[in-house]
Design a protein around this motif. Structure first.
Motif, short mmCIF file in Angstrom:
data_model
loop_
_atom_site.label_atom_id
_atom_site.label_comp_id
_atom_site.label_asym_id
_atom_site.label_seq_id
_atom_site.Cartn_x
_atom_site.Cartn_y
_atom_site.Cartn_z
N ASP A 104 -90.20 64.73 -25.77
CA ASP A 104 -90.99 65.93 -26.03
C ASP A 104 -90.07 67.11 -26.31
N PRO A 105 -90.21 67.78 -27.45
CA PRO A 105 -89.30 68.88 -27.78
C PRO A 105 -89.37 70.06 -26.82
N SER A 106 -90.52 70.27 -26.16
CA SER A 106 -90.61 71.39 -25.22
C SER A 106 -89.67 71.17 -24.04
N VAL A 107 -89.50 69.93 -23.64
CA VAL A 107 -88.57 69.61 -22.55
C VAL A 107 -87.15 69.94 -22.97
N ARG A 108 -86.79 69.57 -24.18
CA ARG A 108 -85.43 69.83 -24.67
C ARG A 108 -85.20 71.33 -24.86
N ALA A 109 -86.24 72.05 -25.28
CA ALA A 109 -86.11 73.51 -25.45
C ALA A 109 -85.88 74.18 -24.10
N PHE A 110 -86.60 73.76 -23.08
CA PHE A 110 -86.39 74.33 -21.75
C PHE A 110 -85.03 73.91 -21.18
N LEU A 111 -84.60 72.72 -21.49
CA LEU A 111 -83.30 72.26 -21.03
C LEU A 111 -82.19 73.15 -21.59
N ALA A 112 -82.34 73.62 -22.82
CA ALA A 112 -81.33 74.48 -23.42
C ALA A 112 -81.15 75.78 -22.65
N MET A 113 -82.13 76.17 -21.84
CA MET A 113 -82.04 77.39 -21.03
C MET A 113 -81.28 77.15 -19.72
N ASN A 114 -81.00 75.91 -19.43
CA ASN A 114 -80.39 75.55 -18.13
C ASN A 114 -78.92 75.95 -18.10
N GLU A 115 -78.56 76.79 -17.14
CA GLU A 115 -77.19 77.30 -17.04
C GLU A 115 -76.20 76.23 -16.59
N GLN A 116 -76.71 75.07 -16.19
CA GLN A 116 -75.83 73.99 -15.75
C GLN A 116 -75.35 73.11 -16.91
N LEU A 117 -75.85 73.35 -18.11
CA LEU A 117 -75.52 72.47 -19.23
C LEU A 117 -74.06 72.59 -19.65
N SER A 118 -73.49 71.46 -19.99
CA SER A 118 -72.12 71.44 -20.50
C SER A 118 -72.12 71.84 -21.97
N PRO A 119 -70.97 72.31 -22.49
CA PRO A 119 -70.90 72.60 -23.93
C PRO A 119 -71.25 71.39 -24.79
N GLU A 120 -70.93 70.21 -24.28
CA GLU A 120 -71.22 68.99 -25.06
C GLU A 120 -72.73 68.81 -25.25
N LEU A 121 -73.49 69.01 -24.16
CA LEU A 121 -74.94 68.85 -24.29
C LEU A 121 -75.56 69.99 -25.09
N LEU A 122 -75.04 71.19 -24.95
CA LEU A 122 -75.55 72.30 -25.76
C LEU A 122 -75.29 72.05 -27.24
N THR A 123 -74.15 71.45 -27.55
CA THR A 123 -73.85 71.13 -28.95
C THR A 123 -74.84 70.11 -29.49
N VAL A 124 -75.20 69.13 -28.66
CA VAL A 124 -76.21 68.15 -29.07
C VAL A 124 -77.54 68.84 -29.35
N LEU A 125 -77.94 69.74 -28.46
CA LEU A 125 -79.22 70.44 -28.63
C LEU A 125 -79.18 71.41 -29.81
N ALA A 126 -78.02 71.93 -30.14
CA ALA A 126 -77.89 72.83 -31.29
C ALA A 126 -78.15 72.10 -32.61
N GLN A 127 -78.12 70.76 -32.56
CA GLN A 127 -78.38 69.94 -33.74
C GLN A 127 -79.73 69.23 -33.66
N ASP A 128 -80.56 69.66 -32.70
CA ASP A 128 -81.85 69.01 -32.49
C ASP A 128 -82.71 69.11 -33.75
N PRO A 129 -83.50 68.09 -34.05
CA PRO A 129 -84.36 68.16 -35.25
C PRO A 129 -85.47 69.20 -35.15
N GLU A 130 -85.82 69.63 -33.94
CA GLU A 130 -86.88 70.63 -33.77
C GLU A 130 -86.27 72.03 -33.77
N SER A 131 -86.77 72.91 -34.62
CA SER A 131 -86.17 74.23 -34.77
C SER A 131 -86.27 75.06 -33.50
#
Length: 298
Positions: A104-131
């Motif tokens: 679900d893209p809403s889960v991934r969008a909220f995950l991007a707000m998580n301050e615990q995320l590593s740069p690697e995971l943020l980079t993955v989310l920066a390429q997410d298919p959902e705008s």
């Protein structure tokens, strides 16, 4: 104060006896407040909150033990998983990566707000298919590395490009394209010298950005002071070096019957005062709390 509001306030009162908390869990509003904000919920209470259908409120509570947060991260409702994703730690390791792969893209969008995320995971989310997931990355990751910033500044979605232009100082080689793009032009103005052409741009948002530019010359200030758009004139009135007589004459032209527009205009001039916060509800004694619960049939 309504009974529901009183019960919700009691539900988050510190040091409230456990037996009263358990009774409050039977009231929907009070239960949601307790689930969201109490740090002393027992395992029995946590199970009760989930059973009664307030898992989403519980998922937003950072004090919930890790074993419950893992359980909520696998909840069938996306809104519950999204609430967990915004703040959960990587316990057990790999939990954040699983959420980054949530269907679900809403889960991934909220995950991007998580301050615990590593740069690697943020980079993955920066390429997410959902705008809107990529947009969430822009809003959260203000220190993204240059390859990520470049990708977001040239994103296929206009909203992502616009927010990225507002969030990141663009590399010089991307500036011409940002100025030529109707979605990013007004934001990109801050990175170039004001010019008569920009001050006469057909887009009022561009002219407003020119009016707020720190390097605005006096001659362009005087031109924009006569702009037909009230937000452009307001930006000139908001400048600290604008002469008081000019400011007063501009403010006199900003009268509007739209209360929201009036609020926005005044807030941009830093003259709007926010109302004082509501006073904290009084702390109830055991006797007062029992009386309130009795009135609510709890």
């Amino acid at each position: 104060m309504s009974l529901d509001v009183e019960l919700s306030a009691l539900a988050v009162q510190e040091d409230l006896p456990a037996d009263l908390v358990r009774r409050l869990l039977r009231h929907p509003e009070a239960r949601r407040s307790a689930a969201r904000l109490r740090s002393d919920l027992t395992t029995e209470m946590l199970e009760e909150v989930i059973r009664l259908g307030s898992a989403r409120s519980l998922a937003a509570n950072c004090s919930v033990p890790a074993r419950f947060r893992v359980r909520l991260a696998e909840h069938p409702e996306p809104s519950v998983r999204a609430a967990v994703a915004a703040s959960v730690r990587d316990e057990p390791p790999g939990l954040l990566a699983r959420l980054a792969d949530d269907g679900d893209p809403s889960v991934r969008a909220f995950l991007a707000m998580n301050e615990q995320l590593s740069p690697e995971l943020l980079t993955v989310l920066a390429q997410d298919p959902e705008s809107h997931v990529r947009l969430s990355v822009v809003n959260q990751w203000r220190h993204a590395p240059e390859p990520v910033r470049r990708a977001l500044l040239t994103d296929s979605d206009p909203h992502v490009r616009r927010e990225a232009a507002a969030a990141y100082s663009p590399p010089a080689d991307l500036l011409p394209a940002l100025l030529a793009d109707a979605e990013t032009r007004a934001v990109a103005v801050r990175y170039v010298d004001p010019s008569p052409e920009l001050a006469a741009d057909p887009d009022s948002g561009v002219r407003e950005a020119v009016a707020a530019h720190p390097g605005l010359p006096v001659e362009l200030r005087d031109v924009l002071a006569g702009d037909p758009d009230e937000f452009v004139r307001n930006a000139i009135a908001a400048r600290p070096e604008t002469p008081s007589t000019l400011r007063e004459s501009l403010v006199a032209t900003l009268a509007t019957g739209d209360s929201l527009a009036a609020w926005v205009l005044s807030s941009r001039r830093n003259v709007h005062a926010c109302p004082a916060p509501a006073p904290a509800p009084p702390r109830l004694t055991r006797e007062q709390a029992e009386d309130l619960l009795a009135r609510a049939g709890l």
